[in-house]
Design an enzyme around this catalytic site. Sequence first.
Site, PDB file in Angstrom:
ATOM      1  NE  ARG A  23      -1.495  -1.476   3.680  1.00 54.74           N
ATOM      2  CZ  ARG A  23      -1.693  -1.458   4.983  1.00 54.74           C
ATOM      3  NH1 ARG A  23      -2.872  -1.122   5.469  1.00 54.74           N
ATOM      4  NH2 ARG A  23      -0.727  -1.768   5.820  1.00 54.74           N
ATOM      5  CG  ASN A  48       4.874  28.703  12.467  1.00 54.85           C
ATOM      6  OD1 ASN A  48       3.759  29.083  12.748  1.00 54.85           O
ATOM      7  ND2 ASN A  48       5.908  28.903  13.263  1.00 54.85           N
ATOM      8  NE  ARG A  59      11.592  31.259   3.831  1.00 51.54           N
ATOM      9  CZ  ARG A  59      10.477  31.991   3.727  1.00 51.54           C
ATOM     10  NH1 ARG A  59      10.064  32.723   4.741  1.00 51.54           N
ATOM     11  NH2 ARG A  59       9.777  31.975   2.611  1.00 51.54           N
ATOM     12  CG  HIS A  62      15.138  33.818  11.721  1.00 51.16           C
ATOM     13  ND1 HIS A  62      14.412  33.296  10.680  1.00 51.16           N
ATOM     14  CD2 HIS A  62      15.744  34.925  11.230  1.00 51.16           C
ATOM     15  CE1 HIS A  62      14.554  34.064   9.600  1.00 51.16           C
ATOM     16  NE2 HIS A  62      15.375  35.047   9.910  1.00 51.16           N
ATOM     17  CE  LYS A  72      12.651  28.602  15.321  1.00 48.98           C
ATOM     18  NZ  LYS A  72      13.402  29.405  14.342  1.00 48.98           N
ATOM     19  CG  HIS A 119      16.076  26.880  12.301  1.00 46.19           C
ATOM     20  ND1 HIS A 119      15.041  27.329  11.511  1.00 46.19           N
ATOM     21  CD2 HIS A 119      16.465  25.689  11.788  1.00 46.19           C
ATOM     22  CE1 HIS A 119      14.802  26.425  10.574  1.00 46.19           C
ATOM     23  NE2 HIS A 119      15.646  25.431  10.718  1.00 46.19           N
ATOM     24  CE1 TYR A 132      11.205  26.962  11.195  1.00 41.28           C
ATOM     25  CE2 TYR A 132       9.955  26.554   9.208  1.00 41.28           C
ATOM     26  CZ  TYR A 132      11.064  27.077   9.829  1.00 41.28           C
ATOM     27  OH  TYR A 132      12.030  27.703   9.095  1.00 41.28           O
ATOM     28  CG  ASP A 168      16.543  36.494   7.168  1.00 43.12           C
ATOM     29  OD1 ASP A 168      16.099  36.960   8.236  1.00 43.12           O
ATOM     30  OD2 ASP A 168      16.125  35.432   6.679  1.00 43.12           O
TER      31      ASP A 168
END
Length: 180
Positions: A23, A48, A59, A62, A72, A119, A132, A168
């Site tokens: 399957r 998120n 990105r 942060h 996270k 991150h 996230y 950034d």
Amino acid sequence: MKFIPTAVSGAFVVEIDARSDNRGMFARTFDAQSFAAQGLIPVYPQCNISQNHRRGTLRGMHYQAEPRPEVKIVRATRGKVFDVALDLRPDSPSYLKWASVELDAARHNAFYIPVGCAHGFLTLEDDCELFYQMSQAYVPELARGVRWDDPAFSIAWPFTPSVISERDAALESYSQETSL
């Protein structure tokens, strides 16, 4: 699930234990009991997604400051990314070290990033999406970041980003006095 330690204290690559048959495949991607048994945060009140159109999108780096720092768990749900955790905890044995993992939607792996770590990620192909799980709700006035290319960290990105936000790109270099 398997929890594989990284060079950053408290950061883990999380791999699934897939069961396949005619399957397709089935696997647990999160189990609060398993996370708690590893001493990891088991509650995530916010989730998120991040959609990224082009290869080379960066990105980061942060994090959210006290009094609401966040854990996270990051997973690629489409595509592949070079994902990085950077330890900004002065009392940590891995202070100012970083760890990376290639998150791949086909592998269903994830990266657990503890409190006190910044991150960021770089997309390795077009049309990537990340999911996230966040241990804290986003608080805009506590949002912080450090430069992705700060020589204090020497993160070995696989290539130079081609897409980066103005925010950034304008992040400051790291200073212990203004961190966490």
